[in-house]
Motif scaffolding. Sequence first.
Motif, PDB file in Angstrom:
ATOM      1  N   MET A  31      -4.211  -9.108   3.873  1.00  0.00           N
ATOM      2  CA  MET A  31      -5.042  -8.020   3.351  1.00  0.00           C
ATOM      3  C   MET A  31      -5.037  -6.842   4.317  1.00  0.00           C
ATOM      4  SD  MET A  31      -6.415  -8.810   0.484  1.00  0.00           S
ATOM      5  CE  MET A  31      -4.946  -9.675   0.055  1.00  0.00           C
ATOM      6  N   GLY A  32      -5.204  -7.161   5.599  1.00  0.00           N
ATOM      7  CA  GLY A  32      -5.308  -6.110   6.604  1.00  0.00           C
ATOM      8  C   GLY A  32      -4.033  -5.299   6.735  1.00  0.00           C
ATOM      9  N   VAL A  33      -2.919  -6.004   6.751  1.00  0.00           N
ATOM     10  CA  VAL A  33      -1.670  -5.321   7.068  1.00  0.00           C
ATOM     11  C   VAL A  33      -1.129  -4.542   5.867  1.00  0.00           C
ATOM     12  CG1 VAL A  33       0.156  -6.977   6.509  1.00  0.00           C
ATOM     13  CG2 VAL A  33       0.293  -5.650   8.614  1.00  0.00           C
ATOM     14  N   THR A  34      -1.514  -4.951   4.658  1.00  0.00           N
ATOM     15  CA  THR A  34      -0.990  -4.230   3.494  1.00  0.00           C
ATOM     16  C   THR A  34      -1.909  -3.095   3.059  1.00  0.00           C
ATOM     17  OG1 THR A  34      -2.015  -5.873   2.057  1.00  0.00           O
ATOM     18  CG2 THR A  34       0.322  -6.161   2.545  1.00  0.00           C
ATOM     19  N   ALA A  35      -3.165  -3.130   3.485  1.00  0.00           N
ATOM     20  CA  ALA A  35      -4.161  -2.200   2.940  1.00  0.00           C
ATOM     21  C   ALA A  35      -3.670  -0.753   2.950  1.00  0.00           C
ATOM     22  CB  ALA A  35      -5.464  -2.328   3.713  1.00  0.00           C
ATOM     23  N   LEU A  36      -3.249  -0.269   4.100  1.00  0.00           N
ATOM     24  CA  LEU A  36      -2.824   1.124   4.173  1.00  0.00           C
ATOM     25  C   LEU A  36      -1.342   1.266   3.868  1.00  0.00           C
ATOM     26  CD1 LEU A  36      -4.820   2.174   7.348  1.00  0.00           C
ATOM     27  CD2 LEU A  36      -5.194   2.992   5.034  1.00  0.00           C
ATOM     28  N   GLU A  54       0.417   1.716   0.193  1.00  0.00           N
ATOM     29  CA  GLU A  54       0.424   2.996  -0.527  1.00  0.00           C
ATOM     30  C   GLU A  54       1.749   3.726  -0.312  1.00  0.00           C
ATOM     31  OE1 GLU A  54      -1.835   3.909  -2.579  1.00  0.00           O
ATOM     32  OE2 GLU A  54      -3.469   2.540  -2.062  1.00  0.00           O
ATOM     33  N   GLU A  55       2.238   3.666   0.926  1.00  0.00           N
ATOM     34  CA  GLU A  55       3.503   4.345   1.181  1.00  0.00           C
ATOM     35  C   GLU A  55       4.682   3.537   0.663  1.00  0.00           C
ATOM     36  OE1 GLU A  55       3.796   6.843   5.004  1.00  0.00           O
ATOM     37  OE2 GLU A  55       2.165   5.438   5.328  1.00  0.00           O
ATOM     38  N   ARG A  56       4.557   2.199   0.801  1.00  0.00           N
ATOM     39  CA  ARG A  56       5.658   1.360   0.356  1.00  0.00           C
ATOM     40  C   ARG A  56       5.845   1.475  -1.157  1.00  0.00           C
ATOM     41  NH1 ARG A  56       6.795  -4.109  -0.738  1.00  0.00           N
ATOM     42  NH2 ARG A  56       4.615  -4.607  -0.880  1.00  0.00           N
ATOM     43  N   GLY A  85       6.781   0.688   6.104  1.00  0.00           N
ATOM     44  CA  GLY A  85       7.356  -0.281   5.178  1.00  0.00           C
ATOM     45  C   GLY A  85       6.476  -1.498   5.010  1.00  0.00           C
ATOM     46  N   ASN A  86       7.127  -2.607   4.814  1.00  0.00           N
ATOM     47  CA  ASN A  86       6.447  -3.849   4.541  1.00  0.00           C
ATOM     48  C   ASN A  86       5.994  -4.496   5.845  1.00  0.00           C
ATOM     49  OD1 ASN A  86       5.734  -6.389   3.746  1.00  0.00           O
ATOM     50  ND2 ASN A  86       7.345  -6.510   2.211  1.00  0.00           N
ATOM     51  N   LYS A  88      -1.628  11.230   9.860  1.00  0.00           N
ATOM     52  CA  LYS A  88      -0.314  10.652   9.576  1.00  0.00           C
ATOM     53  C   LYS A  88       0.481  11.461   8.545  1.00  0.00           C
ATOM     54  CE  LYS A  88       1.867   6.264   8.575  1.00  0.00           C
ATOM     55  NZ  LYS A  88       1.741   4.950   7.986  1.00  0.00           N
ATOM     56  N   ASP A  89       1.765  11.642   8.823  1.00  0.00           N
ATOM     57  CA  ASP A  89       2.661  12.225   7.834  1.00  0.00           C
ATOM     58  C   ASP A  89       3.023  11.139   6.831  1.00  0.00           C
ATOM     59  OD1 ASP A  89       2.635  14.644   9.037  1.00  0.00           O
ATOM     60  OD2 ASP A  89       4.681  14.580   9.806  1.00  0.00           O
ATOM     61  N   LEU A  90       2.682  11.361   5.575  1.00  0.00           N
ATOM     62  CA  LEU A  90       2.918  10.323   4.584  1.00  0.00           C
ATOM     63  C   LEU A  90       4.300  10.455   3.983  1.00  0.00           C
ATOM     64  CD1 LEU A  90      -0.538  10.300   2.833  1.00  0.00           C
ATOM     65  CD2 LEU A  90       0.333   8.733   4.559  1.00  0.00           C
ATOM     66  N   ALA A  91       4.982   9.343   3.874  1.00  0.00           N
ATOM     67  CA  ALA A  91       6.306   9.342   3.257  1.00  0.00           C
ATOM     68  C   ALA A  91       6.161   9.573   1.761  1.00  0.00           C
ATOM     69  CB  ALA A  91       6.994   8.015   3.538  1.00  0.00           C
ATOM     70  N   GLY A  92       7.110  10.245   1.179  1.00  0.00           N
ATOM     71  CA  GLY A  92       7.033  10.586  -0.242  1.00  0.00           C
ATOM     72  C   GLY A  92       7.330   9.453  -1.159  1.00  0.00           C
TER      73      GLY A  92
END
Lengths: 262, 291
Positions: free
Chosen positions: A90-95, A98-100, A183-184, A258-262
Motif C-alpha cells: 500500500m505504502g509503496v504504490t500510493a504515490l 499515479e505516474e506508472r 515506476g513500479n 516533484k516533476d511528474l512524468a506524463g
Amino acid sequence: MTVFFHELKRGRMSLLIWTAAIAFMISVTILIYPQMKPQMQQMDEMVSNMGSFSAAFGMDKMGMSRFIDYFSLECGNTLGIGGAMFAALMGVTALAKEEREHTAEFLCTLPLSRSRIVLGKLLAVAAQIVILNLAVAGCAVGCAAAIGESVEAGIMIPLLLSFLLLELETAALCFGVSAFLRGNGLGIGLGLALGLYFINLISNITEDAKSLKYITPFAYTDGAYIIEHRSLQWEYLAVGAALTAAAIAAAFLKYRKKDLAG
Amino acid sequence: MKAIQTIELTKRYGRHRGIEKVSLAVDEGDFFGFIGPNGAGKSTTIRTLLGLISPTGGSAEIFGKSIVGDNTEILAEVGYLPSEAVFYSGMKVRDILSFAAKARRKNCAAEAARLCERLELDPNRKINELSLGNRKKVGIVLAMQHDPRLYIMDEPTGGLDPLMQQEFFSLLRERNAKGATVFLSSHILSDVTRYCRHAAVIREGAILVSDSVEKLAHTGVKRVSLRGVGALSQIPGATELRFENNNASFLYRGDQTELIRALSGTSFEDITIADPDFEEIFLHYYSREGK
C-alpha cells in the motif's frame, strides 16, 4: 478528503482480499490449536534444544504450551509478515501508481495542492491498515472464544497493537520511498519489508546485533517481552516514530516539488 | 491582464531539451494557437504552466497568478485536455466526472450531462471499455464541465473523427464567444488557421515567432513558379529552389523589383508570383529559422 475516499474506493478489492487471506490463515491456526495442544509439551522440549533457530523466532524465551504463547508465535508470524507485506504494498504504490498508470496528470491538474494529495493518500493507507487489523483482531478473538480459550486483554491489546505499529511504520517508510519513484516500486517495497523482518531475525540470534532492533519495526512484536511485561518496548518505538516521521516528511517535501512524468 | 504571460520560461531536463526562454503573451478572450512539430516543447510548456513540472528559469503568470506559488488557484480556473487522456481504468465515466467535480467543489452534473450528450459519450461506460476517441471525449468533458476561464488543449483533435472534431471546435468557439480564453497546441496547421486569432510557433524548445495568424500568413515571402525555363541564373534571396522538367519553383524574400531584374535574363513561358500557402509558411518556420 476527496482524495482519501477516492483512494479507499480504489483500494477496496485489494483490502478485502488481503484481510480475508490473513484472517483466514489466523483463524485456521487458532482453530487447530486444540489438536496441537497435546503435542506442545514435546514441542517445547524440542524447540529448547534447537539453539539459535528458536532464538531467531523468539521461541527460546517462552514455551508454547499456553494458548497466548502459541498465538503470539504462530499468528504473530502470519500477521507480522502478511501485514507488513500488505502495508509495504500500500505504502509503496500510493504515490508511484499515479505516474506508472499515467493518471498523475489528471489528478494533479485538479485544483488540489500536492500536499493535500499526499495527505489524502497517506491517511487512506493508514486507514486501510487499521481496518485490516481490526478485522483480523476481531476474527482472532472470535476464533479463540470458539475453541474455549480466553485471552487477557492486558496482553492481547499490546500484542495486536505491536503488529499495527509495525505495519504503519513499514507503510510510512515505503510511502517515503514511493515519493521518489517513477515506476513500479513493488520490488522495493516487499524487499524493504522482508529486509526488516530478516534484520529482526538476525538481531534475535546474535547478541552483537542487538542494536539492529532499533531500526526494525519487527522488534516491537517480541511476543515473549509483551507477554511478560504486558507492555511494548518504548525505546524501540521512539526510534520507530522518528523514522516514520522522517519518511512522511520526506514524502511531503519530495512530492510537493516533484516533476511528474506524463 | 493577460490570460497567460511567460517571461523567458525555461525548463531543462537532464537528458531532454525541454524549453529555452519561452516568452509568450496571450490576451484574455483570445483564441491562441501554439504550433510546432512533435517534440518541439509544446507539452513541456503546457505542463510547466500547469505546475506538473517546475520551471528551471524564468517566470510565468496565468491571470496574474504565479505558476509557482498559486498553482492550486490557477488550476481552479483552467480546463486542461491532455494529449493522451488516461484515467483510472476500473472507474465509470460518470464516477470520474463526479470525482473531478468534487475536487473542484462544484456541482457540474448538469453541464457534464449536456456535454456528454453533445459528444455522444455514454457516462455509464467503464473507462477501460472505451476507445481512444471516447477517452478523449471524457477528457473534453472534464476540461469543460466546470466552465473554466482558460482552456488549455494539448493536441486536442487526435483520436476524434472529423464530425467530433467539428463538434469539439464549435464547443470551444461557444466558450470563447462567452469570453473564455483558449490556448490550443497543435501540429495540425489547418486547425490553427481555421480557428485561432493569434499563434506562436515553437521549434526545438524556443519560440520562433508569435503574432496574429493573419500577419503570420503574410510574411513577405513569395512563391515563384516558372514554366518552360531553359536555364536559371543565380537569384539572390531565393530559397528552396526546385528545378525539374524545365519547371522551376522557389521562395523569394526581398524586393520584388530586384526579382524581376534578376529574372530578366531568363527565358520562360509562364510565371506566377503568389503568397505561399499557410502550410508552406509554417514548414518554412520549422525548417529554416531554427538555431
